[in-house]
Design a protein around this motif. Structure first.
Motif, PDB file in Angstrom:
ATOM      1  N   ASN A  38       0.840  -1.187   0.000  1.00 52.67           N
ATOM      2  CA  ASN A  38       0.000   0.000   0.000  1.00 52.67           C
ATOM      3  C   ASN A  38       0.886   1.252   0.000  1.00 52.67           C
TER       4      ASN A  38
ATOM      5  N   TYR B  18       4.072   4.798   3.090  1.00 55.01           N
ATOM      6  CA  TYR B  18       3.053   3.767   2.865  1.00 55.01           C
ATOM      7  C   TYR B  18       2.157   3.629   4.072  1.00 55.01           C
TER       8      TYR B  18
ATOM      9  N   LEU C 107       0.517   5.279   9.204  1.00 54.64           N
ATOM     10  CA  LEU C 107       1.201   5.908   8.078  1.00 54.64           C
ATOM     11  C   LEU C 107       2.696   5.931   8.373  1.00 54.64           C
TER      12      LEU C 107
ATOM     13  N   LEU D  42       2.139   4.895  -0.985  1.00 52.20           N
ATOM     14  CA  LEU D  42       1.591   6.202  -1.338  1.00 52.20           C
ATOM     15  C   LEU D  42       2.570   6.989  -2.205  1.00 52.20           C
ATOM     16  N   SER D  43       3.850   6.867  -1.913  1.00 49.14           N
ATOM     17  CA  SER D  43       4.846   7.539  -2.730  1.00 49.14           C
ATOM     18  C   SER D  43       6.200   6.882  -2.519  1.00 49.14           C
TER      19      SER D  43
END
Length: 124
Positions: free
Chosen positions: A27, A101, A107, A29-30
């Motif tokens: 998962n 992630y 987070l 995110l960047s």
């Protein structure tokens, strides 16, 4: 949970070529940066090549002109094209990525993550 999986290592004669790949999954995110490191027996792990968003690609002096690193953002995969291989390139090659992630509701920002490594052996 995120994961980096390397592939493409093997045995090659001096002067030959190999292409390593490193696929990131989870998962994510960047990904702020991705890099290849290597560690030869009895030596410290060293940086081979690094891609940072918005910055020039960096190569170790020992591989400049022979290795090319590139990233395919669509599938979060990093590649290392290795040409004109030399016996001194023999090492375990590791992929590293600094990733943001989610793990459940947690987070994780810009966490360094490592792959398991792939062996490259160059015979003379």
């Amino acid at each position: 949970q995120v994961q980096l999986v390397e592939s493409g290592g093997g045995l090659v004669q001096a002067g030959g070529s190999l292409t390593l790949s490193c696929a990131a999954s989870g998962n994510i995110l960047s990904i702020d940066s991705m890099a290849w490191y290597r560690q030869a027996p009895g030596k410290q792990r060293e940086l081979v090549a690094r891609i940072i968003s918005g910055s020039p690609t960096h190569y170790a002096d020992s591989v400049k002109g022979r290795f090319t690193v590139f990233r395919v953002n669509a599938n979060d995969t990093l590649y290392l094209q290795m040409n004109s291989l030399k016996p001194e390139d023999t090492a375990v090659y590791y992929c590293k990525a600094d990733m943001t992630y989610l793990d459940g509701s947690m987070l994780y920002r810009a966490q360094p993550c490592w792959g398991q490594g792939t062996q490259v052996t160059v015979s003379s």
